[in-house]
Write a protein that holds these residues in place. Structure first.
Motif, PDB file in Angstrom:
ATOM      1  N   ILE A 156       0.844  -1.203   0.000  1.00 41.31           N
ATOM      2  CA  ILE A 156       0.000   0.000   0.000  1.00 41.31           C
ATOM      3  C   ILE A 156       0.877   1.250   0.000  1.00 41.31           C
ATOM      4  O   ILE A 156       0.584   2.234  -0.686  1.00 41.31           O
ATOM      5  CB  ILE A 156      -0.962  -0.020   1.203  1.00 41.31           C
ATOM      6  N   ILE A 157       1.958   1.202   0.755  1.00 41.07           N
ATOM      7  CA  ILE A 157       2.918   2.312   0.778  1.00 41.07           C
ATOM      8  C   ILE A 157       3.658   2.424  -0.552  1.00 41.07           C
ATOM      9  O   ILE A 157       4.194   3.468  -0.899  1.00 41.07           O
ATOM     10  CB  ILE A 157       3.914   2.139   1.951  1.00 41.07           C
ATOM     11  N   ASP A 158       3.631   1.338  -1.339  1.00 44.56           N
ATOM     12  CA  ASP A 158       4.337   1.261  -2.626  1.00 44.56           C
ATOM     13  C   ASP A 158       5.851   1.271  -2.423  1.00 44.56           C
ATOM     14  O   ASP A 158       6.595   1.922  -3.163  1.00 44.56           O
ATOM     15  CB  ASP A 158       3.922   2.402  -3.558  1.00 44.56           C
ATOM     16  N   LYS A 159       6.288   0.515  -1.425  1.00 46.66           N
ATOM     17  CA  LYS A 159       7.702   0.469  -1.071  1.00 46.66           C
ATOM     18  C   LYS A 159       8.507  -0.370  -2.056  1.00 46.66           C
ATOM     19  O   LYS A 159       9.706  -0.160  -2.235  1.00 46.66           O
ATOM     20  CB  LYS A 159       7.851  -0.107   0.342  1.00 46.66           C
ATOM     21  N   ARG A 160       7.878  -1.353  -2.648  1.00 46.74           N
ATOM     22  CA  ARG A 160       8.489  -2.230  -3.652  1.00 46.74           C
ATOM     23  C   ARG A 160       9.688  -2.999  -3.109  1.00 46.74           C
ATOM     24  O   ARG A 160      10.680  -3.221  -3.808  1.00 46.74           O
ATOM     25  CB  ARG A 160       8.847  -1.436  -4.908  1.00 46.74           C
ATOM     26  N   VAL A 161       9.602  -3.391  -1.855  1.00 43.86           N
ATOM     27  CA  VAL A 161      10.539  -4.326  -1.225  1.00 43.86           C
ATOM     28  C   VAL A 161       9.710  -5.282  -0.381  1.00 43.86           C
ATOM     29  O   VAL A 161       8.513  -5.062  -0.149  1.00 43.86           O
ATOM     30  CB  VAL A 161      11.587  -3.612  -0.330  1.00 43.86           C
ATOM     31  N   THR A 162      10.351  -6.351   0.098  1.00 50.66           N
ATOM     32  CA  THR A 162       9.638  -7.315   0.929  1.00 50.66           C
ATOM     33  C   THR A 162      10.020  -7.154   2.388  1.00 50.66           C
ATOM     34  O   THR A 162      11.056  -6.563   2.722  1.00 50.66           O
ATOM     35  CB  THR A 162       9.964  -8.759   0.496  1.00 50.66           C
ATOM     36  N   VAL A 163       9.188  -7.712   3.249  1.00 48.93           N
ATOM     37  CA  VAL A 163       9.489  -7.727   4.682  1.00 48.93           C
ATOM     38  C   VAL A 163      10.807  -8.454   4.918  1.00 48.93           C
ATOM     39  O   VAL A 163      11.628  -8.032   5.743  1.00 48.93           O
ATOM     40  CB  VAL A 163       8.349  -8.401   5.477  1.00 48.93           C
ATOM     41  N   GLU A 164      11.030  -9.545   4.185  1.00 45.96           N
ATOM     42  CA  GLU A 164      12.249 -10.323   4.377  1.00 45.96           C
ATOM     43  C   GLU A 164      13.487  -9.531   3.941  1.00 45.96           C
ATOM     44  O   GLU A 164      14.543  -9.635   4.577  1.00 45.96           O
ATOM     45  CB  GLU A 164      12.163 -11.642   3.614  1.00 45.96           C
ATOM     46  N   GLN A 165      13.374  -8.742   2.878  1.00 44.72           N
ATOM     47  CA  GLN A 165      14.488  -7.862   2.497  1.00 44.72           C
ATOM     48  C   GLN A 165      14.825  -6.895   3.631  1.00 44.72           C
ATOM     49  O   GLN A 165      15.990  -6.682   3.966  1.00 44.72           O
ATOM     50  CB  GLN A 165      14.131  -7.058   1.235  1.00 44.72           C
ATOM     51  N   ASN A 166      13.792  -6.303   4.205  1.00 42.50           N
ATOM     52  CA  ASN A 166      13.996  -5.387   5.324  1.00 42.50           C
ATOM     53  C   ASN A 166      14.683  -6.093   6.485  1.00 42.50           C
ATOM     54  O   ASN A 166      15.634  -5.569   7.088  1.00 42.50           O
ATOM     55  CB  ASN A 166      12.662  -4.811   5.796  1.00 42.50           C
ATOM     56  N   ARG A 167      14.184  -7.288   6.807  1.00 43.82           N
ATOM     57  CA  ARG A 167      14.735  -8.035   7.945  1.00 43.82           C
ATOM     58  C   ARG A 167      16.214  -8.381   7.719  1.00 43.82           C
ATOM     59  O   ARG A 167      17.054  -8.191   8.593  1.00 43.82           O
ATOM     60  CB  ARG A 167      13.924  -9.309   8.174  1.00 43.82           C
ATOM     61  N   GLN A 168      16.531  -8.887   6.523  1.00 40.75           N
ATOM     62  CA  GLN A 168      17.897  -9.307   6.250  1.00 40.75           C
ATOM     63  C   GLN A 168      18.871  -8.136   6.278  1.00 40.75           C
ATOM     64  O   GLN A 168      19.979  -8.249   6.809  1.00 40.75           O
ATOM     65  CB  GLN A 168      17.958 -10.023   4.895  1.00 40.75           C
ATOM     66  N   VAL A 169      18.470  -6.996   5.711  1.00 36.50           N
ATOM     67  CA  VAL A 169      19.366  -5.830   5.711  1.00 36.50           C
ATOM     68  C   VAL A 169      19.528  -5.276   7.120  1.00 36.50           C
ATOM     69  O   VAL A 169      20.627  -4.846   7.502  1.00 36.50           O
ATOM     70  CB  VAL A 169      18.853  -4.760   4.735  1.00 36.50           C
TER      71      VAL A 169
END
Length: 557
Positions: A331-344
């Motif tokens: 909805i925010i249109d971030k175009r990344v995944t939760v898992e990408q956020n977690r790993q970084v």
């Protein structure tokens, strides 16, 4: 009434007050405008109310003494609309013939600005070229229609001229006019600043030869992201060359005696190459600074980049995580995944670089379930105590979120809404607009819920033994009543008092302090608009921009 004092100032640029205390980010917008004017032979001056904190009468007196030909405002939406509305009217009353000009993010609200303030001309987007052309036009009394990128009042309506192209070569701009502000107000002690965030401090910061002051500088303009809550006049990102960036760094080191830097960009690096270019140029220049990076995207870094940043002096990187739920990221249109956020986040921690996950609460579609997943996301990182941030979403003119608020009727009267914003609106704990399908009481409790659960997680699991020993020994009364009362409940209260971590309970009757003035009508249901869409992966069809398109069709039918 005292007479006007003659000076040679062409444009007086007024910086409105922001929050309770000014930020450490210098007012670069006005400073670049001033430099551009100087380059073309004009005389600008900056009145920084954000640092001086003089009242409106004090500003009027300064205007009287300086007697500039024109008056400009550098405005950001949240704290400045009402201030500029009130002050511009007072200036108009005191100096009815002076033309007032507005630039900055507030220009996205051009219609209410020109209708409800005494502003005469609005300059959209970048102003360095436009302001010079505008001053030339006013000086020679030519037609304002010849200036692209502005909106102005005429006798009958507002006139919008053609859109102005962005500045292609940012390196062509002169350095900002540092001498027109009190730069000491923006040079905090670097070591003390870092200590506010973390106790795990790189020993390099204590080098006796290191200069202690810190400065914040930009290295680019814009962002290639298109987050639903963001506004920017020009899409995309343009960057300074590495030569310009490091020449500017060396200029600041010499001129302001600084050894610490914050790179305060919306998007520091559009890709991994930009990061490597920065690292390599840093090494080539043989610099020795301690720095933090704001506005990094998780899809532009990796383990090697983070390791390299740590080696050259980076102590902190801020990412826009926003949520621990994929639906909300879509909805925010971030175009990344939760898992990408977690790993970084984990890779950043492993590189011994501090980061503080920031959540945006209360976007359309937010529910107790999505909040629960954001809490689980924070817990999965296993970060230190209080190492996270959160704020409620706030509709800003020019953003898809503001369009949503207008389409749904959350914001009916723009002047009323914009006048309600101030420097504290939208901060953590301040619930101003209900954009969700949930009740006001539920949304208002989300900050408290997150804080309480995270406190429990860190205090009772990670620090359980240490705190039990620390609290049990001096509290004999608790020990005596061990069998009579619930020890865990007592310890919980004592621990929370010790760390000052509990917020006041949400009170149902506290309408002014808890419930928002602006809320979504109950007949608009977000989940219905998302029906049938896949929440489990990146899905741009779930972006708020797409939701707005569906709303338009629904309203039209």
């Amino acid at each position: 009434m005292s007479s006007l004092y003659k000076t040679n100032v062409d444009l007086l640029l007024i910086i409105p007050p922001s929050r309770i205390k000014h930020t450490i980010y210098p007012p670069y917008g006005a400073m670049y405008i001033a430099s551009a004017l100087r380059q073309k032979g004009y005389t600008p001056m900056i009145l920084n109310v954000d640092t001086e904190r003089i009242n409106n009468q004090g500003v009027i007196e300064r205007v009287r003494q300086i007697n500039p030909k024109y008056i400009g405002f550098s405005g950001i939406v949240a704290p400045s609309y009402k201030y500029i509305k009130d002050l511009s009217r007072e200036i108009k009353q005191a100096f009815p013939n002076k033309i007032q000009i507005l630039g900055g993010g507030l220009t996205s609200a051009v219609e209410p600005v020109l209708q409800h303030t005494a502003i005469n001309i609005v300059v959209h987007g970048e102003g360095e070229i436009a302001i010079v052309e505008l001053m030339d036009c006013l000086k020679s009394n030519k037609d304002l229609n010849s200036i692209s990128g502005i909106t102005f009042k005429n006798e009958f309506s507002n006139v919008h001229t053609d859109k102005r192209e962005t500045i292609k070569d940012l390196d062509s701009l002169p350095y900002p006019a540092f001498d027109l502000i009190d730069i000491s107000e923006y040079l905090p002690d670097g070591i003390e600043f870092i200590r506010k965030f973390t106790t795990k401090i790189d020993k390099r910061i204590y080098n006796s030869k290191r200069k202690r002051k810190m400065i914040t500088i930009p290295t680019s303009r814009g962002c290639f992201g298109i987050c639903s809550f963001c506004f920017r006049a020009n899409r995309g990102i343009r960057v300074h060359s590495m030569k310009y960036v490091f020449d500017f760094i060396e200029y600041c080191i010499e001129k302001f005696d600084v050894g610490f830097f914050t790179f305060g960009d919306e998007c520091f690096a559009p890709n991994k190459k930009r990061n490597w270019d920065f690292i390599e140029e840093y090494k080539r220049r043989n610099l020795d600074i301690i720095f933090r990076i704001l506005g990094m995207r998780v899809d532009t870094v990796d383990k090697d980049i983070l390791k390299a940043y740590k080696e050259i002096g980076c102590w902190m990187i801020e990412y826009g995580f926003e949520s621990g739920n994929q639906k909300m990221l879509n909805i925010i249109d971030k175009r990344v995944t939760v898992e990408q956020n977690r790993q970084v986040a984990i890779l950043t921690k492993e590189a011994a670089i501090y980061t503080s996950p920031a959540l945006v609460l209360g976007m359309p579609g937010e529910t107790n379930k999505t909040i629960r997943e954001s809490i689980d996301f924070l817990k999965s990182l296993n970060f230190n105590f209080k190492q996270y941030q959160m704020t409620y979403a706030l509709p800003i003119p020019g953003s898809p979120l503001y369009d949503f608020s207008r389409l749904t009727g959350i914001v009916k009267d723009e002047d009323e809404y914009l006048s309600s914003l101030d420097g504290d609106t939208g901060r953590a704990g301040n619930f101003h607009v209900n954009l969700t399908d949930e009740s006001d009481e539920v949304v208002a409790k989300w900050v408290t819920t997150i804080r309480d659960e995270m406190d429990e997680y860190y205090l009772y699991r990670k620090y359980k033994i240490k705190l039990l020993i620390k609290i049990m020994l001096p509290l004999q009364k608790i020990y005596i009543n061990y069998k009579k009362k619930h020890l865990w409940v007592i310890l919980k209260n004592k621990i929370k008092n010790l760390f000052n971590s509990r917020l006041k309970n949400v009170k149902k009757g506290d309408i002014q302090g808890i419930y928002p003035r602006f809320k979504k009508p109950v007949n608009i249901n977000i989940e219905e608009l998302l029906d049938g869409l896949d929440y489990s992966k990146i899905n741009i069809e779930m972006s708020l921009k797409k939701i707005n398109e569906k709303l338009l069709l629904k309203i039209g039918s």
